[in-house]
Design an enzyme around this catalytic site. Sequence first.
Site, PDB file in Angstrom:
ATOM      1  N   LYS A   1       0.856  -1.194   0.000  1.00 54.91           N
ATOM      2  CA  LYS A   1       0.000   0.000   0.000  1.00 54.91           C
ATOM      3  C   LYS A   1       0.888   1.237   0.000  1.00 54.91           C
ATOM      4  O   LYS A   1       1.880   1.287   0.744  1.00 54.91           O
ATOM      5  CB  LYS A   1      -0.911  -0.019   1.234  1.00 54.91           C
ATOM      6  CG  LYS A   1      -1.964   1.093   1.262  1.00 54.91           C
ATOM      7  CD  LYS A   1      -2.890   0.978   2.472  1.00 54.91           C
ATOM      8  CE  LYS A   1      -4.009   2.021   2.447  1.00 54.91           C
ATOM      9  NZ  LYS A   1      -4.911   1.920   3.618  1.00 54.91           N
TER      10      LYS A   1
ATOM     11  N   SER B   1      -9.943   2.177   2.444  1.00 58.98           N
ATOM     12  CA  SER B   1      -8.993   2.866   1.592  1.00 58.98           C
ATOM     13  C   SER B   1      -7.981   1.957   0.889  1.00 58.98           C
ATOM     14  O   SER B   1      -7.385   2.363  -0.106  1.00 58.98           O
ATOM     15  CB  SER B   1      -8.205   3.883   2.430  1.00 58.98           C
ATOM     16  OG  SER B   1      -7.392   3.215   3.379  1.00 58.98           O
TER      17      SER B   1
ATOM     18  N   SER C   1     -10.451   0.091   6.680  1.00 55.54           N
ATOM     19  CA  SER C   1      -9.759   0.219   5.389  1.00 55.54           C
ATOM     20  C   SER C   1      -9.077  -1.050   4.884  1.00 55.54           C
ATOM     21  O   SER C   1      -8.654  -1.097   3.733  1.00 55.54           O
ATOM     22  CB  SER C   1      -8.714   1.330   5.461  1.00 55.54           C
ATOM     23  OG  SER C   1      -9.335   2.575   5.304  1.00 55.54           O
TER      24      SER C   1
END
Lengths: 490, 484, 95
Positions: free
Chosen positions: A80, A159, A183
């Site tokens: 990420k 997210s 997320s």
Amino acid sequence: MSDALTSLTIAQAAAKLAAGETSSVELTDAHIAAMEAHRDLNAFITETPDLARARAAESDARRASGDARGPLDGIPIAMKDLFCTEGVLTTAASHILDGFTPTYESTVSRKLREVGTVMLGKANLDEFAMGSANVTSYYGPVKSPWKAADGKDRVPGGSSGGSATAVAANIAMAATGTDTGGSIRQPAAFCGIVGLKPTYGRCSRWGIVAFASSLDQAGPMTKTVEDAAIMLSAMAGYDPMDSTSADKPVPDFAAALTGDIKGLKVGIPIEYRVEGMPYEIEEAWQKGVEWLKDQGAEIVEVSLPHTKYALPTYYIVAPAEASSNLARYDGVRYGLRVEGGDLTEMYEATRGEGFGAEVRRRVLIGAYVLSAGYYDAYYLKAQKLRTLILRDFTDAFDKVDVLLTPTAPSAAFAIGEKMDDPVAMYLNDVFAVPASLAGLPAISVPGGLSSEGLPLGLHLIGRAFDEETVLRAGQALETAAGFTARPAGF
Amino acid sequence: MTYLIQGDDGDWEVVIGLEVHAQIVSNSKLFSGASTAFGGAPNSHVSLVDAAMPGMLPVVNRVCVEQAVRTGLGLNAKINLHSVFERKNYFYPDLPFGYQISQFQHPIVGEGVVTLDMPDGSVREIGIERLHMEQDAGKSMHDQDPKRTFVDLNRAGVALMEIVSKPDLRSPEEVGAYLRKLRSILRYLGTCDGNMEQGSLRCDANVSVRPKGSTELRTRCEIKNVNSVRFVMQAIEFEAERQVDIYDAGDTVDQETRLYDATTGETRSMRSKEEAHDYRYFPDPDLLPIDLSQEYVDKIRAALPELPDAKKLRFIDDYGIAPDDAGVLVAEQETAAFFEAVADGRDAKLAANWVIHELFAVLNKSGLDIDESPVSAESLGKLVGLIADNTISGRIAKDVFEIMVAEGGDPEAIVEEKGLKQITDTGAIEGEVDKIIAENPGQVEAYQGGNEKLIGWFVGQVMKATGGKANPKMVNELLRKKLS
Amino acid sequence: MALDEATVRSIAKLARIRVADDDLPGLANELNNILGWIEQLNEVDTDGVEPLTVVGDAQTPMRQDVVNDGDIRDDVLANAPDAEPEFFTVPKVVE
């Protein structure tokens, strides 16, 4: 051949690597090819194929000399783009971090590197991890590989949307995510993969671009519960550089996957039956209950009376912390600078242009709830609610070992929906947020498909630092669900 | 000794509270492993944490916490076993995080007291409101470039203690005494080097005035960052008179931050800080609360050095020296230790006199600290011993001391080598006395006629004749006997 | 506690984020929707409840007082938008 390689789980690939049936270079090349073939999904902000091939070659060399470092050595993963990576552009999907190339490596990505994983690239996300659909990224929205009957592109959730899409589309064998208020778990549910948010303090936050410090927690996003356990063992551990890191031993999480949940007490929180919840969510949840019961678990109804206040509490706490955490993006030491006539103009221009609409909203809400005259009414009130929410869980865990709920109140929606209504967007995380506020470990496991053919997730919440029970129960759900559906074309 | 300002309609009293920022003595910064040393190349004593790079996290320095507790104990203050770091949010280029990590609602040290011995012999107790830990800011340089301000983060993140007094101070003199006393205590404790010029001790003063006899608290002005005790005193004097003038003119004082200008001796409004601040304090979620045990505090307490107040009492009681002299000797720990070495086994009052008068004169003249003294405590002690046992007279001792300062050397050897031993042989002195009496019949007649002051002249003559070596007391006695 | 445009402007100022005048009404509306929704917390009686800042009952770990960082000026300045060889820079500040 390469499809066969990209559909492997970590456990399967590790076995093949150990048996000499494949190499890390071969695995990595197959995944790089997939990454390049599916650029339309926009799962990555930065691709690092050269770095990946180099690390894969190193892994193969280690293995050849008998120095392989365990099940993750040579495994291609997505990172990420909230984890700072040495020498590799790190953006948090924000314009304001333009060109930022850290000279340091986050603790979690370093640990993963040390056990031999091969980073394919930096996965797209919502800007500063603020979002539930991966539509707030400065680098554009991420598409889920899943499509519903209407053919419209679906959000991957957020997210950690790029991470979820990369794993679901067989671009990466696993990915890192971070979870502040759902997320990891919500995008895992939307994309039909496994996502684990560990206990707050289990993984170091050092080197992860901060959103809300008291909530942020890194975790794995994988194809299976077993892979999540393998990844977590590598990511977790005490870090003296993070004052909130827990000084606790890291168990061998994979060893906890005994398949035996006989006598496990599973709580069903009645307050999670929210009004207007789609029938198919209710149905998937009920199926989960049956699956666990069938394997010998004892089902107990419990009450978490303050559940409905978790989300508004979160939307005070997280923006408050974010408004302060994001103050460092001021155009002075890194990232974007937009010149202005004087210092204040430079600050305002840089931050005005550098932050997207959702980040701006949250920073302003956060500044407001901390400001003179409103602190008690908002921030202090939220902190007190947080105490009550934690107490709810503590009371429940006197009676049960784990809680079962749906991960999200719906399946993935179409890109573009809910954009004009922040609160409707926030409601995606209504089931995920309470565990975040209480710092508890929680996992999302695929539980079936919606009527539109989109994945639905089941959510297990455990006691603090009892990821082992969460993983064991998660695997029981996984086994029973037998989720083998694939997005069309992947 | 009340300090009052004369206004048009009566006298005004000044009310002062001080916020002192003291840099904690530590090797590394409050939340990072970068050095606290002065004088590094720009941005060299900076870690990724200090520069607030994304994802960087603070970890508190154990010694800084210990130093804050030690200081609290030295100020007779309550130690709060539970304290919390909070963020004070504001934007400034020398503040990389966009917030300062400080303590707000739960400081590590609560109320305490500092005792001042004023020159008129009165004793004033000044209340301490609180002490908390916080980060220092970096340095902005405005004069390096026509269009830009340069930022050096070497100081950013260095640990400070903010020591807040109650508004108990009533005059510039009390402020001076308070600052000197505070500095003395900090230096004794080893928690701050007290160097105002380098900025390791900085002072903000909150000043207001009120009609004499009133108990109200009127609007105060804050005077920022004045870098010497003398300037703080001057700034307060100016500011108090400025406020009285404003009230006399029928106006009101605005609450504001003011800067002291040492070249004009005036304070002026700081325009850039006028904008209302809203610091949005909240507990720093990157740091957990500090919870100390009573045992931990007791252990630090047990290891505290003897502090100035206690040492002063001991000097008065054990050595029998005057309170004023004791006050001078204990102000600096090094001076007190030097004195004790000089006085060890000797006449303590004489030792105190020599340290305070002769040695200090030499040190002041050459701008040296006591630990740079050209005369060691051991040597000065020997010299005091030579006076006390009548080996040399006080006057000869001054000559010997001058030689010790200029050339060094052992006083006993100097006395021996130069033949400066006092003449205590009655016969030898008597011979000189008789000679002087015989040679000066006129003076003898005058003395015997009633001009007794002439005894001094006779003593002087005998001392001159013996090269100063005759024991003055014996000379005096013999003269009186023979002249009567 | 509805936010008017002036308040939004002053919060934006506090947060050093430029907001175009045209954006103010829409932004005020969004923020009010969020705050209005948040206000349901007022239903809960929290008298006597201790606030929770961080989960877990651990106390903050403390570092040894050793110099083991710094002397990395190149790293510190590596990403600075307008750095001099030794300094960060900002538009001139007039005090």
